[in-house]
Each structure stands twice: as C-alpha cells, then as structure tokens.
Scaffold this motif. Structure first.
Motif, mmCIF file in Angstrom:
data_model
loop_
_atom_site.group_PDB
_atom_site.id
_atom_site.type_symbol
_atom_site.label_atom_id
_atom_site.label_comp_id
_atom_site.label_asym_id
_atom_site.label_seq_id
_atom_site.Cartn_x
_atom_site.Cartn_y
_atom_site.Cartn_z
ATOM 1 N N UNK B 38 0.850 -1.193 0.000
ATOM 2 C CA UNK B 38 0.000 0.000 0.000
ATOM 3 C C UNK B 38 0.881 1.236 0.000
ATOM 4 N N UNK B 39 0.811 1.998 -1.093
ATOM 5 C CA UNK B 39 1.517 3.270 -1.162
ATOM 6 C C UNK B 39 0.654 4.343 -0.504
ATOM 7 N N UNK B 77 11.098 -10.476 -0.054
ATOM 8 C CA UNK B 77 12.480 -10.049 -0.230
ATOM 9 C C UNK B 77 12.642 -9.258 -1.528
ATOM 10 N N UNK B 78 13.625 -8.368 -1.489
ATOM 11 C CA UNK B 78 14.046 -7.685 -2.710
ATOM 12 C C UNK B 78 15.552 -7.509 -2.614
ATOM 13 N N UNK B 79 16.290 -7.945 -3.609
ATOM 14 C CA UNK B 79 17.751 -7.931 -3.523
ATOM 15 C C UNK B 79 18.351 -6.533 -3.380
ATOM 16 N N UNK B 80 17.729 -5.536 -4.020
ATOM 17 C CA UNK B 80 18.272 -4.190 -3.998
ATOM 18 C C UNK B 80 17.109 -3.198 -3.882
ATOM 19 N N UNK B 81 16.948 -2.619 -2.700
ATOM 20 C CA UNK B 81 15.783 -1.761 -2.459
ATOM 21 C C UNK B 81 15.922 -0.401 -3.128
ATOM 22 N N UNK B 82 14.769 0.155 -3.501
ATOM 23 C CA UNK B 82 14.688 1.492 -4.082
ATOM 24 C C UNK B 82 13.925 2.413 -3.130
ATOM 25 N N UNK B 83 14.203 3.710 -3.229
ATOM 26 C CA UNK B 83 13.458 4.668 -2.414
ATOM 27 C C UNK B 83 11.961 4.536 -2.679
ATOM 28 N N UNK B 84 11.599 4.241 -3.907
ATOM 29 C CA UNK B 84 10.186 4.106 -4.293
ATOM 30 C C UNK B 84 9.518 2.871 -3.694
ATOM 31 N N UNK B 85 10.299 1.980 -3.062
ATOM 32 C CA UNK B 85 9.715 0.816 -2.374
ATOM 33 C C UNK B 85 9.185 1.186 -0.989
ATOM 34 N N UNK B 86 9.400 2.399 -0.558
ATOM 35 C CA UNK B 86 8.892 2.850 0.739
ATOM 36 C C UNK B 86 7.367 2.810 0.711
ATOM 37 N N UNK B 87 6.796 2.002 1.594
ATOM 38 C CA UNK B 87 5.343 1.778 1.582
ATOM 39 C C UNK B 87 4.984 0.897 2.782
#
Lengths: 120, 115
Positions: B38-39, B77-87
């Motif tokens: 949920x963003x 899991x996500x191997x390399x997080x992005x700022x846009x994954x903030x949620x």
C-alpha cells in the motif's frame, strides 16, 4: 477498465448520522468485500458477498449493514455512526470459480482507493 | 484459527541494500499466502502469492517471497531496495471454506528506504 471504485473519497459525520459507501467494480467479479483499516491492526473484514443478492458477516460486522442488489455494486451502510467507526474503508473484489486451476491463477483481490471517514 | 503475523512494525534500509519483510503463518492444511503493498493514500496492490509448487515465488516490482514450511514463514524479499519501495506491506492468508475466498491480513510493516 476503471477496476474498483469507491465513493465518496472523504466524509465527516456527526455521531448518530447515517451514510452509505458505494463500491463498484467493472471486472465481472463474483466476490466483493468491505474492510476497515486502522493503525496497527491491518485490514479487518466487515462484510462480504459471494454473489448478487447474498451477503455474509466478516470479522467486525457490528454497526454496519451491506447490500448487493447488482453484481457490480456493493454498498456499506452505517445506520448510526459512532466515533469508533472513524477509519479508512476499503472495498475489494475477486474472481471466483469451482475450478482449482482457475483459482490458482486468478484469485487475488483487487482493491479500491479507499474512503476516509471521520465521525465526530 | 488461521492467521499471519508480521513481527516488525517498521523496517529501515538504505537504497541498494537487500530488503526483507517478515511474515509467519499459522494454518491447518495447506496455506495460501499473499503479499500486498500500500503506497500512501492508495488502495492495496497485489504483489505475489504462494499456492503450491516452488518455494520461491516471484512477483511484481522485483519482489520475491520464500515459502518455508518448516519455519512456517513467508518472507518478502528484494535484492536491492529502491526509495520508491517505501510503503506499507501486508502479508495475508486465505481463510474459510474451500470456495470461501476471504483473506486474513497481518498488521502491516512500514518500509522506509533512505537514499
């Protein structure tokens, strides 16, 4: 396709007032759901419907009523609003089928954008 | 009762680092498990699901989840997080009868990815 839409987006009520939240979906889904989201509690199921003309209680049904007169619409009513009903309300829909294969492929729920309700 | 638990209210990671969001389940029989995101000011979006088959499930936006029956876990899991994954991330399990497609959600985990 619009997917799942909800009206209104925001509403402020006084204690004791009534209102109806409308959910509409254009994906021909059989199943529809109403949830409320409160901080630290995730989503809790209020009522749901497995088809036109049928409804069932979820986890927190008290103080709410629902109707599913048309397949594409699912209405949530508050007859006498209370401050404890201040929350964000989400509607969702999903495909249903007795086919196990189809269920494996298509059974996720699709959510609307939410209605933020404040009861003073 | 069938349920899921998300033991962490918040997860903070730096961009580019691996991201893990934990979920454990308690079900009788075979679990049907889901992850949703949920963003801010948006509804929930489906990420992935485990029904049967491979224990590693791949989903949207580069996310994957590992089903571990012995540990009753389904971590995202996500191997390399992005700022846009903030949620806000929710784990869910299907509950009810065989044709009863209800979901029980965890309390949610807020992910913050810092630049």
């Amino acid at each position: 396709n619009a997917g799942v839409t909800q009206t209104p987006k925001f509403r402020v009520l006084k204690t004791g007032q009534s209102m109806t939240l409308l959910c509409a979906q254009d994906m021909n889904h059989e199943y529809m759901y109403w949830y409320r989201q409160d901080p630290g509690m995730g989503l809790r199921l209020i009522h749901y419907s497995v088809g036109e003309g049928t409804t069932a209680k979820g986890e927190v049904p008290d103080g709410y009523n629902v109707s599913r007169l048309k397949k594409q619409n699912f209405l949530l009513g508050l007859e006498s609003a209370a401050p404890s009903q201040t929350s964000v309300y989400f509607c969702a829909s999903s495909y249903s089928t007795p086919s196990r294969l189809a269920f494996l492929l298509y059974n996720e729920q699709f959510f609307g954008p939410g209605t933020r309700l404040t009861v003073l | 009762a069938q349920s899921v638990a998300q033991p962490e209210d918040q997860v903070n990671v730096a961009e580019g680092n691996p991201l893990t969001v934990k979920c454990t389940y308690s079900v009788s029989g075979n679990p049907y498990l889901f992850w949703y995101v949920q963003y801010p000011n948006r509804g929930l979006q489906f990420l992935l699901k485990y029904i049967t088959g491979d224990n590693l499930v791949k989903g949207s936006y580069g996310f994957e989840a590992e089903f571990n029956k012995s540990q009753t876990s389904f971590h995202l899991k996500k191997p390399s997080a992005l700022v846009s994954d903030s949620a806000l991330y929710f784990c869910a399990v299907r509950v009810g009868r065989s044709n009863d497609y209800k979901l029980s959600f965890g309390a949610g985990t807020t992910v913050t990815v810092r630049a």
